[in-house]
Design a protein around this motif. Structure first.
Motif, short mmCIF file in Angstrom:
data_model
loop_
_atom_site.label_atom_id
_atom_site.label_comp_id
_atom_site.label_asym_id
_atom_site.label_seq_id
_atom_site.Cartn_x
_atom_site.Cartn_y
_atom_site.Cartn_z
N VAL A 32 0.81 -1.21 0.00
CA VAL A 32 0.00 0.00 0.00
C VAL A 32 0.85 1.27 0.00
O VAL A 32 0.40 2.33 -0.40
CB VAL A 32 -0.97 0.00 1.21
CG1 VAL A 32 -1.80 1.25 1.26
CG2 VAL A 32 -1.87 -1.22 1.14
N GLY A 33 2.07 1.17 0.45
CA GLY A 33 2.92 2.36 0.54
C GLY A 33 2.71 3.05 1.87
O GLY A 33 2.20 2.47 2.83
N ASP A 34 3.07 4.32 1.92
CA ASP A 34 3.00 5.06 3.18
C ASP A 34 1.79 5.97 3.27
O ASP A 34 1.72 6.85 4.11
CB ASP A 34 4.29 5.83 3.43
CG ASP A 34 4.57 6.88 2.36
OD1 ASP A 34 3.77 7.00 1.41
OD2 ASP A 34 5.59 7.57 2.47
N GLU A 35 0.81 5.74 2.40
CA GLU A 35 -0.40 6.56 2.39
C GLU A 35 -1.27 6.31 3.63
O GLU A 35 -2.00 7.18 4.07
CB GLU A 35 -1.20 6.26 1.13
CG GLU A 35 -2.24 7.29 0.81
CD GLU A 35 -2.81 7.10 -0.59
OE1 GLU A 35 -3.88 7.66 -0.83
OE2 GLU A 35 -2.19 6.43 -1.41
N VAL A 36 -1.17 5.09 4.18
CA VAL A 36 -1.96 4.70 5.35
C VAL A 36 -1.01 4.48 6.52
O VAL A 36 0.00 3.78 6.39
CB VAL A 36 -2.74 3.40 5.05
CG1 VAL A 36 -3.46 2.89 6.29
CG2 VAL A 36 -3.73 3.62 3.92
N ALA A 37 -1.33 5.07 7.66
CA ALA A 37 -0.52 4.87 8.86
C ALA A 37 -0.73 3.45 9.37
O ALA A 37 -1.86 2.99 9.51
CB ALA A 37 -0.92 5.87 9.94
N VAL A 38 0.38 2.75 9.62
CA VAL A 38 0.33 1.37 10.09
C VAL A 38 1.24 1.24 11.30
O VAL A 38 2.39 1.69 11.28
CB VAL A 38 0.81 0.38 9.00
CG1 VAL A 38 0.79 -1.05 9.52
CG2 VAL A 38 -0.02 0.51 7.75
N ALA A 39 0.71 0.63 12.36
CA ALA A 39 1.52 0.31 13.53
C ALA A 39 1.35 -1.17 13.81
O ALA A 39 0.35 -1.78 13.44
CB ALA A 39 1.06 1.12 14.74
#
Length: 133
Positions: A32-39
């Protein structure tokens, strides 16, 4: 995570294994890339298998967005501890966090893909849960 949009639903991956959580998060970011914040968060405070309420809460807080946060969990204990972490949040924030009943890897990838497209929290949850077994 600075490139992630505040307008997109964020994703938190909770696993009993820190390596599983990290691997699932890496897969999401690569797809997805860095468009969505993921932790991601996994393991107990001693480094073994398990989950930690405080760490889950911190992960949710780290990526929280007004659009909401979708949490994906691997086992019952992760779900229970995620529920407790959500209850510890400010009520307004907690109301915008959902636990998805979905496989952790497939669900996270599909949830993040939907979030990247600008879907709302309920649509992100529904997409992740399509992969429920």
């Amino acid at each position: 995570m600075s490139a992630a949009s505040d307008g997109h639903v964020a994703i938190v991956i909770v696993s009993h294994s820190s390596l599983v959580a990290q691997g699932a998060a890496d897969m999401v970011r690569q797809m997805v890339g860095d468009e969505v914040a993921v932790a991601h968060v996994g393991g107990d405070p001693g480094g073994g298998l398990g989950t930690d309420v405080a760490a889950i809460r911190a992960a949710i807080e780290a990526v929280w967005r007004p659009a909401g946060v979708a949490v994906l969990v691997d086992l019952g204990g992760a779900e229970t501890n995620s529920e407790m972490a959500i209850e510890m949040l400010d009520a307004e924030k907690g109301a915008r966090v959902v636990i998805c009943n979905a496989p952790i890897v497939e669900g996270a990838v599909m949830a993040a893909t939907e979030a990247a497209g600008g879907a709302d929290l309920e649509a992100v949850r529904a997409t992740a849960e399509e992969f429920q077994s």
